[in-house]
Motif scaffolding. Structure first.
Motif, mmCIF file in Angstrom:
data_model
loop_
_atom_site.group_PDB
_atom_site.id
_atom_site.type_symbol
_atom_site.label_atom_id
_atom_site.label_comp_id
_atom_site.label_asym_id
_atom_site.label_seq_id
_atom_site.Cartn_x
_atom_site.Cartn_y
_atom_site.Cartn_z
ATOM 1 N N SER B 102 0.836 -1.203 0.000
ATOM 2 C CA SER B 102 0.000 0.000 0.000
ATOM 3 C C SER B 102 0.873 1.255 0.000
ATOM 4 O O SER B 102 1.864 1.348 0.724
ATOM 5 C CB SER B 102 -0.949 -0.031 1.195
ATOM 6 N N LEU B 104 0.195 4.144 1.113
ATOM 7 C CA LEU B 104 0.149 4.824 2.410
ATOM 8 C C LEU B 104 1.147 4.195 3.383
ATOM 9 O O LEU B 104 1.889 4.904 4.071
ATOM 10 C CB LEU B 104 -1.279 4.746 2.976
ATOM 11 N N GLU B 105 1.176 2.865 3.426
ATOM 12 C CA GLU B 105 2.084 2.187 4.353
ATOM 13 C C GLU B 105 3.542 2.470 3.969
ATOM 14 O O GLU B 105 4.388 2.760 4.815
ATOM 15 C CB GLU B 105 1.823 0.677 4.358
ATOM 16 N N ASP B 129 -1.609 9.937 8.936
ATOM 17 C CA ASP B 129 -2.719 10.185 8.020
ATOM 18 C C ASP B 129 -2.972 11.696 7.878
ATOM 19 O O ASP B 129 -3.127 12.204 6.770
ATOM 20 C CB ASP B 129 -3.961 9.465 8.553
ATOM 21 N N ALA B 144 -7.112 9.397 -2.980
ATOM 22 C CA ALA B 144 -7.416 8.020 -3.386
ATOM 23 C C ALA B 144 -6.133 7.245 -3.729
ATOM 24 O O ALA B 144 -6.078 6.034 -3.574
ATOM 25 C CB ALA B 144 -8.355 8.016 -4.581
ATOM 26 N N GLU B 147 -4.478 4.877 -1.124
ATOM 27 C CA GLU B 147 -5.037 3.555 -0.836
ATOM 28 C C GLU B 147 -4.567 2.507 -1.835
ATOM 29 O O GLU B 147 -4.744 1.324 -1.618
ATOM 30 C CB GLU B 147 -6.582 3.612 -0.857
ATOM 31 N N ARG B 148 -3.995 2.960 -2.948
ATOM 32 C CA ARG B 148 -3.598 1.991 -3.974
ATOM 33 C C ARG B 148 -2.221 1.428 -3.659
ATOM 34 O O ARG B 148 -1.529 1.868 -2.756
ATOM 35 C CB ARG B 148 -3.558 2.707 -5.333
#
Lengths: 410, 262
Positions: B102, B104-105, B129, B144, B147-148
C-alpha cells in the motif's frame, strides 16, 4: 505394497455410513500399492514423507481434539462448522434456511459422483481417504445462504481424514471458506466434492496452515453445470509435505472458473499443486494464477493441466504460474500441460521464476527502508495479492493480514 | 539562491563510475551549496541519470575513483537507505510499481525512517494520516492514490506527483530529481514544478536533471551544467539553458572532438 497392507490390517474395521466406501478404498489401496516415482504425477515427490504418514495414529471417534480458543470469531451471520473424523460437525446446530443435510439415498447418489466426473476417484490420495474416513459432512444448498466457514484441525501426530460434499442447487449462491490447521507433526487427508447446479455461484477459499512439520493431502473435485460460476483461492503455508489437487470440470459449457493459488515453502518443505481443468462444453472460461514462494532449501511443484476436447469450442482459458525464489538452494518445478483438441479456442499460459526484483528493492531502500525490511515488504505484497482474494475476510481474521514470517531467508 | 557564505552540502570531486565494467562517469565535479538549485542538462547517454543513481547508491553502479562528501561525510560509504535517512532524495525518472504494497504504508515507513534520523518521533497511523493529507496539497494529489499499491496503475503524471509527495514527506537536504518533467503535460508540469519550488529553502539544495528547457521555465536554476561523455563540459547561469534551447548540443560534439574525446 507390503507397507500399505501392513498399515491397512492394523486399521479398525470399517464402520458407519461410509463403511462400503472404506472397504472399497482399502481394496483399491491394496491393488494399487504405494505410489512410485516412475508414475508421472509422483515423479518429483519425496515419497519418504508420504510413507511417514503411516506412522501417525488415525484420528477416530475415540480421539480427543480440543479446539484452541485462539481462533478468530466468525463474521456475523456466517456459520462455522468444525469438521473432523471424531464428532458430528452438525451436533447442536440449527441450520439456516437454505442449508440442509444430505443423507440416505440422496447421499448415496451424490457421494463420489463429482470425483468420478473429475476423473480422480481412483487417485491414490483419494483412495487413502476412502479407506480410512468414517465421517462426512454433506450439505445441500438452496438459494442464497449465509457464508460457511469449515475448520479442520489436527494435532499430536494425528492422521486426520475429513470429507465434505456440497450440493449447490440451480441458481444458489454460496461463499465457503475452509481453514485447515495442523500442529505437532499431524497430517490431514481431505476430500471435497462440490457440485454446482446451473447458474449457481460458489466462492471457495482454502487457507491451509501448518507449522513447518505437518503434512497435507487435499483433493478437491468441482463439477460445474451450465452457466455456473466457481472461484477458488487456495493458500498454503508451513507444510513439511503437501499435495493439493484441485480438479474442476465444466460439464455443460458457458461456465466460468477462476483458480488462484499461493503456496509458500521454507526450510526443507515440499509442496505440490496438481490442478486439472477440463472443459466438456463450449464457451467456458478459466482464469488461473498460481503463485509460489520458495525459501531456504524448499521445493515447490506446480502441474497445471488444461483439457479442451473437441466439444469445448470457444473456450477461453488463461493460466499463469509465477514463482519467487528466495534462496539459491530453493527449487521450483512448474509445468503447464495443455491438451487442446478443439480448434476454435483461446488458451494462454505462462510461467515465470524470479528473485525479488532489484529495482523494487532499490526503490524502497532509496526511501530509507532497510534491505531486509524492503525484502519482507515486497514479499508481503506478492502474497497479499492472493490473500486479499480469500472469502470471509480470511486473511485479516486468521492471519492478521499477512502470512507469518521467520523461516524464510531472503 | 546563491549566497557566498552558504554551507557546502554536497561536494562531488572527479567522480568516475561504471556499470558492468563500462565507464559512464569520467570525472564529474560539482559543488552544491545550501539554497542553490542546479540543473544538469545533456543528451541521452551523457551520464546524467547515472550520476543520480550513483549519488543514491544504486548497487548496479560501481564508483571507480573520485569522492562525494555530504555534510562532511563520505557519502559513497553509506547504504542507499542510510543516504535517504540522512537527507539525500532521488526522484526517479521511472518510479517503480510495487504491487500489493500500500502506498500509504510505504510512505509512512519511509517517512518514519527519516524522522527517526532527524530525532523526531515516529508518527503513528493516525498522525501520519493527517500529515500526509496536508502534504498532498503540495502536489494537488487525490487522496485516493494513498489507498492503492505503490505506483501501480498510476499514470505517468501521477507517478511523478507521488515522487514529489515523497520528497515533501522526507524533507531532504539534497533533492536529486531525475527527468521529473518527462511524461508530463503542461498542467502537470506546472503542478510538479510548483511543488519543487515550495520545497526549496535556504537550507536545502536541488539538483534537477533534465533534457529540456521547459522545466527550467518553471523552476529557475542558479546554475546550469552541461554534461557530455560522463563529465561536466560547461557551467553557466540560467541563461545557458536558453542558449542550449536555441543552439542545441552540436557544439558539444565539436568541443569533445577538439579535446579528442567523443
Amino acid at each position: 505394497m507390503a507397507m500399505t497392507e501392513a498399515w491397512l490390517t492394523q486399521l479398525p474395521d470399517p464402520t458407519g455410513a461410509l463403511e462400503p466406501v472404506q472397504r472399497r478404498g482399502r481394496l483399491a489401496l491394496t491393488e494399487q500399492g504405494f505410489p512410485s516415482r516412475r508414475q508421472e504425477s509422483w515423479r518429483l515427490t519425496d515419497l519418504k514423507r508420504l510413507e511417514a504418514l503411516f506412522q501417525l495414529s488415525l484420528a477416530n471417534d475415540s480421539s480427543h481434539v480440543s479446539i484452541p480458543d485462539s481462533w478468530p470469531t466468525v463474521p456475523e451471520q456466517a456459520l462455522r462448522l468444525v469438521v473432523n473424523n471424531t464428532n458430528d460437525p452438525l451436533a447442536g446446530f440449527d441450520l439456516p434456511e437454505g442449508i440442509s443435510i444430505l443423507e440416505g439415498v440422496e447421499l448415496e447418489q451424490a457421494l463420489g459422483h463429482t470425483l468420478s466426473r473429475c476423473q480422480c476417484a481412483s487417485e491414490w490420495p483419494v483412495e487413502l481417504n476412502h479407506g480410512v474416513n468414517q465421517q462426512i459432512l454433506a450439505l445441500r444448498i438452496r438459494g442464497k445462504v449465509p457464508p460457511i466457514e469449515l475448520v479442520t484441525f489436527a494435532t499430536d501426530a494425528m492422521f486426520m481424514p475429513t470429507r465434505v460434499l456440497l450440493l449447490v442447487e440451480e441458481k444458489a449462491e454460496l461463499e465457503v471458506l475452509q481453514v485447515v490447521i495442523a500442529k505437532g507433526h499431524a497430517a490431514h487427508s481431505h476430500l471435497l466434492e462440490i457440485h454446482l447446479g446451473q447458474e449457481s455461484k460458489v466462492q471457495h477459499g482454502l487457507l491451509a496452515l501448518g507449522e513447518g512439520k505437518e503434512s497435507l493431502l487435499a483433493n478437491m473435485a468441482i463439477e460445474q453445470e451450465v452457466r455456473s460460476h466457481y472461484s477458488m483461492v487456495a493458500v498454503s503455508h508451513g507444510w513439511s509435505f503437501g499435495r493439493l489437487e484441485p480438479n474442476v470440470v465444466q460439464v455443460g459449457g458457458q461456465a466460468s472458473s477462476s483458480i488462484h493459488g499461493l503456496s509458500v515453502t521454507a526450510a526443507d518443505q515440499q509442496f505440490a499443486v496438481h490442478s486439472t481443468m477440463r472443459f466438456e462444453g463450449p464457451e467456458g472460461t478459466l482464469d488461473q494464477v498460481q503463485k509460489t514462494v520458495a525459501a531456504d532449501r524448499s521445493h515447490s511443484i506446480f502441474n497445471g493441466a488444461i483439457q479442451v476436447p473437441r466439444q469445448a469450442q470457444r473456450t477461453n482459458a488463461s493460466q499463469l504460474s509465477r514463482s519467487l525464489l528466495l534462496s539459491g538452494r530453493a527449487r521450483v518445478d512448474a509445468k503447464p500441460e495443455l491438451q487442446i483438441v478443439a480448434d476454435d479456442v483461446r488458451c494462454t499460459h505462462g510461467a515465470t521464476v524470479s528473485q525479488l526484483q532489484e529495482d523494487q528493492l532499490f526503490y524502497l531502500r532509496s526511501r530509507g527502508i532497510t534491505e531486509s525490511s524492503a525484502a519482507s515488504l515486497l514479499l508481503r505484497g506478492y502474497c497479499k495479492e492472493v490473500l486479499d482474494l480469500l472469502p470471509l475476510d480470511a486473511a485479516s481474521r486468521w492471519l492478521d493480514g499477512a502470512l507469518p514470517e521467520g523461516e524464510t531467508n531472503p | 539562491m546563491i549566497r557566498p557564505d552558504a554551507e557546502l552540502l554536497l561536494e562531488i570531486n572527479d567522480l568516475h563510475a561504471s556499470v558492468e565494467d563500462k565507464p559512464i562517469l569520467n570525472g564529474v565535479t560539482l559543488h552544491l551549496k545550501a539554497g542553490e538549485i542546479h540543473a544538469v542538462m545533456g543528451r541521452n547517454g551523457s551520464g546524467k541519470s547515472t550520476l543520480s543513481k550513483v549519488l543514491a547508491g544504486h548497487p548496479a553502479y560501481r564508483v571507480t575513483s573520485g569522492s562525494v562528501r555530504y555534510l562532511g561525510r563520505d557519502l559513497l560509504e553509506l547504504e542507499p537507505e542510510e543516504r535517504s535517512r540522512l537527507g539525500i532524495f532521488l526522484g526517479f525518472q521511472y518510479p517503480i510499481e510495487i504491487p500489493g504494497v500500500s502506498n500509504l504504508e510505504f510512505l509512512r515507513v519511509s517517512t518514519n525512517a527519516r524522522r527517526q534520523n532527524k530525532g523526531q518521533g515516529e508518527l503513528d497511523t493516525f498522525d501520519f494520516d493527517d500529515h500526509v493529507r496536508e502534504r498532498l496539497q503540495v502536489v494537488q494529489m487525490d487522496p485516493a492514490f494513498l489507498e492503492r499499491s505503490v505506483n501501480e496503475g498510476f499514470s505517468g503524471g501521477e507517478k511523478k506527483r507521488n515522487e514529489i509527495l515523497q520528497m515533501a514527506l522526507l524533507d531532504p537536504v539534497v533533492a536529486i530529481l531525475d527527468e521529473t518533467d518527462s511524461g508530463l503535460d503542461i498542467d502537470a508540469l506546472r503542478i510538479v514544478a510548483g511543488g519543487v519550488n515550495q520545497l526549496a529553502s535556504p537550507d536545502n539544495c536541488t539538483l534537477l536533471i533534465t533534457h529540456y528547457q521547459r522545466l527550467l521555465d518553471e523552476i529557475i536554476p542558479d546554475y546550469v551544467h552541461v554534461m557530455a561523455a560522463g563529465r561536466i563540459l560547461r557551467t553557466g547561469g540560467s541563461e545557458l539553458a536558453l542558449e542550449l534551447e536555441k543552439t542545441g548540443y552540436d557544439w558539444v560534439d565539436q568541443q569533445l572532438a577538439a579535446e579528442g574525446v567523443g
